[in-house]
Enzyme design. Structure first.
Site, short mmCIF file in Angstrom:
data_model
loop_
_atom_site.label_atom_id
_atom_site.label_comp_id
_atom_site.label_asym_id
_atom_site.label_seq_id
_atom_site.Cartn_x
_atom_site.Cartn_y
_atom_site.Cartn_z
N SER A 295 58.13 98.75 -5.55
CA SER A 295 59.24 99.12 -4.68
C SER A 295 60.56 99.05 -5.45
O SER A 295 60.74 99.77 -6.43
CB SER A 295 59.24 98.22 -3.44
OG SER A 295 60.10 98.72 -2.45
N ASP B 285 54.40 106.11 3.69
CA ASP B 285 55.52 105.42 3.04
C ASP B 285 56.66 106.40 2.88
O ASP B 285 56.48 107.47 2.30
CB ASP B 285 55.06 104.90 1.67
CG ASP B 285 56.13 104.12 0.92
OD1 ASP B 285 57.27 104.00 1.43
OD2 ASP B 285 55.84 103.63 -0.18
N HIS C 122 53.66 101.14 2.81
CA HIS C 122 54.47 100.45 1.82
C HIS C 122 54.19 98.95 1.90
O HIS C 122 54.13 98.37 2.97
CB HIS C 122 55.95 100.72 2.10
CG HIS C 122 56.87 100.30 1.01
ND1 HIS C 122 57.20 101.12 -0.04
CD2 HIS C 122 57.55 99.14 0.80
CE1 HIS C 122 58.04 100.50 -0.85
NE2 HIS C 122 58.26 99.29 -0.36
#
Length: 320
Positions: free
Chosen positions: A157, A251, A281
């Site tokens: 991320s 996501d 995610h």
């Protein structure tokens, strides 16, 4: 695209427990909740031969680092890992489970960098910290028993965003030479309005989550167009290290991860992709909940073994 049954069950459990989005909480609450969720989803804590907390010099003072090592005394191939959390949450603690598993699966050493968090320290503080830590590790390999000729970066991320940015800085500085980069559902384009509408589910990471994190990280909205904040906007991606880009089907960051992989490949960078269509995610950090999380970590480990010159036959032995 259908959610994986394990995601459906996990989401239902969150609803039953009365979970609320991190973006509705105070920073202190969100940081505590993030750590608790990752620990709950990470599965059993895997032993490794050595875990050591230390520091490296940073641009604004010492930076904490956590070292995970497999068995062996000599210099080791090393993955420098940048944790996720939207540049706002996370720490070396939230990356602990990921790094333990990658050490055992790949046979390399990991060093997690505790960069400064936003909004207390907005862009470009995190990039500067990660770059400074990488340079120190590469130029002082004996300090952490690093094989400086076999060095990789990675993150999930926001950590994937930072890993991508650091590769750009390393190329601009003429080093350190990196053998690989691992980008797990990376944020590569900070510009507003770049994500499709419809991902509004408050129990899943959604575009409101993205906006909340971006609002903390970018004190000046104009910074969204800076290549170190949005690596997808870099004019030239040639000469960067071989990449593995992991994405999840449900996501809001999926499309920009795919675009970045396409641009890397188009620039001549050897690039592999691994997409998990039914996943959301955060799944990579939750191998205790999602089979796909374990599979994705296996995939990352195989990529690291290939690019760091590690022998698969020696992996997983002599754990401490």
């Amino acid at each position: 695209m259908t959610l994986d049954p394990q995601v459906v069950a996990w989401r239902a459990a969150r609803a039953t427990a009365g979970a609320v989005p991190l973006y509705t909480q105070t920073l202190a609450e969100a940081r505590a909740a993030d750590l608790a969720a990752i620990r709950a989803g990470g599965g059993a804590v895997e032993p490794v031969a050595e875990v050591r907390d230390s520091q490296v010099p940073g641009p604004a003072g010492p930076l904490p680092v956590r070292v995970h090592r497999p068995a062996g005394d000599g210099p080791l191939p090393t993955l420098v890992w940048f944790f996720g959390g939207g540049w706002t949450l996370g720490s070396v603690d939230t990356a602990d489970g990921i790094c333990r598993r990658l050490v055992n699966l790949a046979g390399c050493q990991t060093v997690t960098v505790g960069y400064r968090l936003a909004p207390e320290h907005p862009f470009p503080a995190a990039v500067q910290d990660c770059h400074a830590a990488l340079r120190h590790l590469a130029t002082h390999p004996d300090e952490f028993r690093i094989d400086a000729g076999r060095l990789a970066v990675g993150g999930d991320s926001a950590g994937g965003n930072l890993a991508a940015a650091v590769t750009l800085l390393a190329r601009a500085d003429g080093g350190p030479r990196l053998a690989a980069q691992v980008l797990v559902y990376p944020n590569t384009d900070q510009r507003p309005g770049r994500r499709p509408a419809g991902d509004e589910d408050p129990l899943l990471f959604n575009r409101h989550s993205v906006d909340w994190y971006r609002g903390h990280y970018l004190a000046d909205p104009a910074d969204a167009s800076h290549p170190l904040a949005s690596p997808l906007l870099a004019e030239d991606l040639s000469g960067l290290p071989p990449a593995l880009v992991v994405t999840a089907g449900h996501d809001p960051l999926r499309a920009e991860g795919e675009r970045y992989a396409e641009r890397l490949g188009g620039a001549g960078v050897p690039t592999e992709t691994a997409d998990y269509p039914g996943m959301v995610h955060g799944f990579f950090a939750m191998p205790g909940v999602f089979d796909a999380g374990r599979d994705a970590q296996d995939r990352v480990a195989a990529f690291l073994r290939a690019h760091l010159g590690l022998d698969p036959a020696s992996v997983g032995t002599d754990r401490g």
